[in-house]
Enzyme design. Structure first.
Site, mmCIF file in Angstrom:
data_model
loop_
_atom_site.group_PDB
_atom_site.id
_atom_site.type_symbol
_atom_site.label_atom_id
_atom_site.label_comp_id
_atom_site.label_asym_id
_atom_site.label_seq_id
_atom_site.Cartn_x
_atom_site.Cartn_y
_atom_site.Cartn_z
ATOM 1 N N PHE A 227 92.602 48.133 52.832
ATOM 2 C CA PHE A 227 91.965 47.783 54.109
ATOM 3 C C PHE A 227 91.567 49.088 54.810
ATOM 4 C CE2 PHE A 227 95.385 44.757 53.085
ATOM 5 C CZ PHE A 227 94.692 43.560 52.983
ATOM 6 N N CYS A 339 98.981 43.396 62.564
ATOM 7 C CA CYS A 339 98.452 43.438 63.939
ATOM 8 C C CYS A 339 98.436 42.035 64.546
ATOM 9 C CB CYS A 339 97.080 44.090 63.979
ATOM 10 S SG CYS A 339 95.855 43.273 62.976
HETATM 11 N N1 SAH Z 1 93.146 51.028 58.417
HETATM 12 C C1 SAH Z 1 91.869 50.975 59.066
HETATM 13 C C2 SAH Z 1 91.650 49.676 59.814
HETATM 14 C C3 SAH Z 1 91.753 48.430 58.967
HETATM 15 S S1 SAH Z 1 91.069 47.017 59.708
HETATM 16 C C4 SAH Z 1 91.709 52.185 59.971
HETATM 17 O O1 SAH Z 1 92.670 52.940 60.157
HETATM 18 O O2 SAH Z 1 90.615 52.391 60.485
HETATM 19 C C5 SAH Z 1 91.094 45.844 58.431
HETATM 20 C C6 SAH Z 1 90.053 46.040 57.343
HETATM 21 O O3 SAH Z 1 90.318 45.085 56.318
HETATM 22 C C7 SAH Z 1 88.612 45.812 57.749
HETATM 23 O O4 SAH Z 1 87.867 46.968 57.443
HETATM 24 C C8 SAH Z 1 88.126 44.620 56.875
HETATM 25 O O5 SAH Z 1 86.804 44.824 56.406
HETATM 26 C C9 SAH Z 1 89.090 44.674 55.734
HETATM 27 N N2 SAH Z 1 89.412 43.417 55.028
HETATM 28 C C10 SAH Z 1 89.650 42.202 55.549
HETATM 29 N N3 SAH Z 1 90.064 41.351 54.593
HETATM 30 C C11 SAH Z 1 90.091 42.043 53.430
HETATM 31 C C12 SAH Z 1 90.437 41.719 52.090
HETATM 32 N N4 SAH Z 1 90.895 40.509 51.758
HETATM 33 N N5 SAH Z 1 90.361 42.696 51.159
HETATM 34 C C13 SAH Z 1 89.907 43.925 51.490
HETATM 35 N N6 SAH Z 1 89.586 44.287 52.748
HETATM 36 C C14 SAH Z 1 89.672 43.369 53.697
#
Ligand code: SAH
Length: 395
Positions: A227, A339
């Protein structure tokens, strides 16, 4: 001003300064206030309890602005509240190596429904409720006077606005049109932030301190950033001397910016990989392929948006944590986050416990993590505590 009379048994949370009044707590509304109007909250004996703004379309029918009968809700009120919020961030404002942080965190800063983030010389404003929508222009003028930003850009394109009966909207509010990508600094690292189209207001500011804390374990590590979004944790990991950083996210646009952010900080693209895909599936694939890592970051989106989704969310958290534990080298580090404000630290820890037992790994929590100081938790509003993380060593 119209009055909202509470049912006799529903007064205590207001006296305890919780800022939300749900529709079920209201006995009747005197007068005929429009949605968005300021109303007085009274008990059945007409005693003043609080003052806030009304929206019958929302289950949260009143959001409280003040508990002080002498305090009028006018421009001066918002000026004082904004000054307090800005003053509370003075240490961050002075930090020479950081110029991106949250200036106003809604209910926690006693301005329910208002989010203001600062990126370099640009402010991003989110008006989440009808009450704040009413005061939006006034608030934008006050912010301009107080902070003299180059621009104030609105990102009120948040789906929760529909529950308030408001359209989703985004665009320039004050000043010049900001660039599509704003370059910011966070703890000395450089980041491009897509303020117009990115998630939230463009960056996950709440993880600032956690990115620094996790980076302390990244030296000579093979890191998997799940993510990854625009590579926040990855830039810190590379700066701390990681051997390699693998970024996984479902958003190709986010990963493109992640790659630009790595380059902007001078890190060789050869040591980083970017994989667009589903973390649940990829962690399974890596397990089958026998791939292992020294440090894994799991920072998923909110899995539990409502009480009814908590059980399913816990299964989701357990799944990814179990899969991650399986592919960590002995002694490896798992930085795992949730979160979802509906899942508290103790429940999250239980989920991790279940995952560790199923993975057959001994897991130590070495640090409890939470949201940054610019997202303060208001004691009377426990909902403001939403981000929790466990930094674990997996044996
Ligand atoms: N760690 C990041 C924030 C993550 S927010 C930072 O520090 O900036 C969560 C992220 O998960 C988003 O970018 C979204 O696109 C992604 N996401 C959501 N569901 C997902 C999935 N099933 N597999 C991969 N990515 C996913």
């Amino acid at each position: 001003m119209s009055d909202v009379i509470l049912k006799p048994g529903k007064v205590k949370p207001v006296r305890n300064r919780h800022p939300w009044i749900f529709s079920g707590a209201i006995q009747r509304i005197k007068g005929n206030p429009a949605n968005g109007d300021i109303v007085n909250i009274l008990d059945t004996r007409s005693r003043f309890l609080a003052r806030g703004y009304l929206n019958r379309l929302s289950q949260i029918t009143v959001r409280i602005l003040t508990w002080n009968d002498d305090e009028n809700i006018d421009e001066d009120f918002f000026l004082r509240r904004l000054q307090n919020a800005i003053a509370a961030r003075s240490a961050l404002k002075k930090a020479p190596d950081t110029n991106a942080f949250r200036l106003c965190y809604g209910e926690s800063d006693l301005i329910p429904g208002l989010i203001v983030d600062r990126y370099e010389e640009h402010l991003i404003l989110q008006a989440l409720t009808m009450g704040i929508e009413r005061w939006k222009e006034c608030i934008a003028d006050l912010l301009l006077d107080l902070l003299h930003p180059q621009s104030i850009y609105e990102r009120s394109d948040v789906p929760s606005r529909r529950k308030e009966g408001l359209p989703l909207t985004a665009g320039s509010l004050r000043g010049s049109e900001p660039p599509d990508l704003v370059e910011t600094k966070e703890n000395g690292h450089r980041f491009l932030v897509d303020i117009k189209k990115g998630q939230k207001t463009g960056f996950y500011l709440d993880q600032r301190e956690n990115r620094r804390k996790v980076s302390l374990y990244c030296k000579e590590a093979r890191v998997l950033n799940c993510f990854a979004y625009t590579g926040g944790f990855s830039v810190y990991a590379a700066a701390a001397g990681a051997i390699s950083v693998d970024n996984v996210d479902s958003s190709i646009g986010a990963l493109e910016i992640a790659s630009q952010n790595m380059a902007l900080n001078g890190f060789e693209q050869s040591s980083a990989q970017y994989t667009t895909g589903d973390v649940f599936q990829l962690l399974r694939d890596y397990g089958h392929e026998g791939r292992t890592f020294d440090l894994i970051i799991l920072d998923p989106p909110k899995f539990a948006p409502s009480q009814g989704k908590v059980a399913a969310a816990c299964r989701g958290y357990k799944d990814i944590n179990l899969l991650a534990m399986r592919i960590l080298k002995p002694g490896g580090i798992l930085a795992t986050f949730s979160c979802s404000s509906l899942i508290n630290t103790s429940l999250f820890q239980k989920v991790l416990f279940g995952a560790s037992v199923d993975a057959g790994r001994d897991v130590h929590i070495i640090e409890y993590l939470s949201q940054g100081s610019d997202h303060p938790v208001l004691l009377t509003f426990p909902e403001s505590a939403y981000l929790k993380g466990l930094l674990c060593r997996v044996h």
